[in-house]
Design an enzyme around this catalytic site. Structure first.
Site, PDB file in Angstrom:
ATOM      1  N   TYR A  61      -4.740 -21.618   6.331  1.00 18.66           N
ATOM      2  CA  TYR A  61      -6.191 -21.736   6.201  1.00 18.66           C
ATOM      3  C   TYR A  61      -6.729 -22.884   7.067  1.00 18.66           C
ATOM      4  CZ  TYR A  61      -6.315 -18.151   2.548  1.00 18.66           C
ATOM      5  OH  TYR A  61      -6.227 -16.962   1.852  1.00 18.66           O
ATOM      6  N   SER A  62      -7.400 -23.883   6.493  1.00 19.80           N
ATOM      7  CA  SER A  62      -8.098 -24.878   7.315  1.00 19.80           C
ATOM      8  C   SER A  62      -7.185 -25.833   8.067  1.00 19.80           C
ATOM      9  CB  SER A  62      -9.085 -25.672   6.460  1.00 19.80           C
ATOM     10  OG  SER A  62     -10.199 -24.874   6.130  1.00 19.80           O
ATOM     11  N   MET A  63      -5.888 -25.788   7.824  1.00 23.27           N
ATOM     12  CA  MET A  63      -4.986 -26.533   8.697  1.00 23.27           C
ATOM     13  C   MET A  63      -4.916 -25.892  10.082  1.00 23.27           C
ATOM     14  SD  MET A  63      -2.119 -27.861   5.951  1.00 23.27           S
ATOM     15  CE  MET A  63      -0.812 -28.151   7.132  1.00 23.27           C
TER      16      MET A  63
END
Length: 403
Positions: A61-63
């Site tokens: 995801y946001s990584m």
């Protein structure tokens, strides 16, 4: 580190499993490039009782955002743009921008505004938002399904649909976590002439040896791909209407039927799937200031620039009204990740200059160049706001460092 201090971390991971907070997790710590600690606990797949292991594949995801921001730095070094350039220079659909008027009660209440700059997109000050944030623009994004999910088709038409909506606020006036990094992924495509996945594969993953990271589950991975769980009764991403359910580990995305198996959306804000060691290679490159082995992804000067605070002060001073993966007090924001300005204000042990970010499935990484430390933690529970695992983990790791 002392052996009894290692055991604290193992006990913490196991406690989260025993208390049905996380299905399982894996943690890798390196110091000075040497592996200091690894431990996995629990399951990647509760239904089939499969263990969470070092080679488990997860939704990052946001990584993904730091990777997209790195791609922007690669192109910046080639002289293909400057960061004060307006977005419309690369994506013409953003040429005539409108923003909500202050205190707007309807999505139609707008006023003209400047086109956001690339720098404002990189720092989440562009006026864009996320569908899971509160407000009129997030509601409109949800209605229009401007969500950048893995099964929603190509990136370009999704970004074009986003451009039809107004901004939530005047660019530069506030900090709000947003799909700006998804838009930057489209900028990478427009500038490089390559699909985002191809650019990542050639310019980042191949040099770093990240063989199992991409926008879909790699062929042959089978059941190494973890399932995703949530403690919520409804949509695990619906943060505005989150209600805790009876099952603290409700299956919300099975590895077998997950859209990440055949993803076609190259979401620069949240689309990558990868492993612990792959992401550690990325973290170690940042700790080494852009170097990887005998090669260089970006120069040390550009890496330092990326990991400095680019806000006037801490995030909290810019009136955020959004969900975020990190604390906002004592924290600044660089290009793609948070920067510790004052550990005391952030109320968590750490060093000034720590660079970090996480994903909504409770994954997290940080690097501490003062301590030569790189840490990657993977699990699969959404949303990441469910438990305070990140400050607890930072305290545990710092508590285990005896020199």
């Amino acid at each position: 580190m002392q052996a009894d201090r290692f055991s604290r971390i193992k006990s913490w991971q196991q406690r989260y499993v025993d208390e049905q907070k996380y299905p399982g997790s894996a943690l890798l710590v390196k110091r000075g490039g040497e592996e200091l600690f690894f431990h996995a606990a629990g399951l990647r797949n509760i239904e089939e009782q499969l263990p969470f292991s070092r080679d488990t594949l997860v939704r990052l995801y946001s990584m993904t955002k730091p990777v997209t921001s790195l791609a922007m730095m690669i192109l910046l070094e080639r002289g293909l743009f400057h960061l004060d350039a307006p977005l419309s220079e690369f994506l013409p659909e953003f040429s005539n921008m409108q923003a909500l008027v202050p205190g707007a009660t309807a999505i139609s209440q707008t006023e003209p505004c400047p086109v956001p700059t690339l720098h404002q997109l990189l720092t989440h000050t562009s006026g864009l938002s996320y569908a899971f944030n509160p407000g009129l623009v997030p509601e409109a994004m949800e209605t229009a399904e401007v969500l950048f999910k893995p099964g929603q088709g190509d990136l370009a038409p999704m970004v074009a649909r986003l451009a039809e909506l107004p901004l939530a606020f005047q660019p530069g006036s506030r900090w709000e976590y947003s799909v700006a990094t998804d838009v930057l992924g489209r900028v990478v495509e427009a500038v490089s002439g390559k699909p985002l996945g191809q650019f990542f594969a050639e310019e980042v993953f191949a040099p770093l040896g990240m063989r199992e990271t991409g926008f879909r589950v790699p062929a042959g991975a089978g059941n190494r791909f973890a399932s995703l769980y949530t403690p919520l009764a409804g949509d695990a991403m619906a943060l505005n209407s989150a209600e805790t359910g009876a099952d603290p580990l409700r299956l919300t995305d099975s590895w077998q039927t997950s859209p990440f198996q055949q993803a076609d959306m190259h979401s620069g804000g949240g689309g990558l799937v990868g492993t612990l060691d792959d992401y550690m290679a990325f973290a170690e490159m940042l700790r080494h200031r852009g170097r990887c082995g005998d090669g260089i992804i970006i120069s040390p000067q550009t890496a330092d620039f990326m990991m400095q605070n680019h806000l006037p002060g801490e995030i909290a001073a810019m009136g955020p009204q959004s969900f975020a993966e990190q604390p906002m007090e004592g924290m600044g924001f660089g290009l793609g990740g948070a920067v510790v300005l004052n550990p005391a204000r952030a109320r968590c042990p750490g060093s000034v200059g720590d660079f970090s970010w996480g994903g909504i499935a409770s994954t997290f990484f940080w690097i501490d160049r003062k301590l030569d430390l790189s840490v990657v933690f993977l699990t699969q529970l959404a949303p990441s706001s469910s438990y305070p695992s990140r400050p607890e983990l930072k305290a545990l790791v710092h508590g285990a460092l005896t020199a």
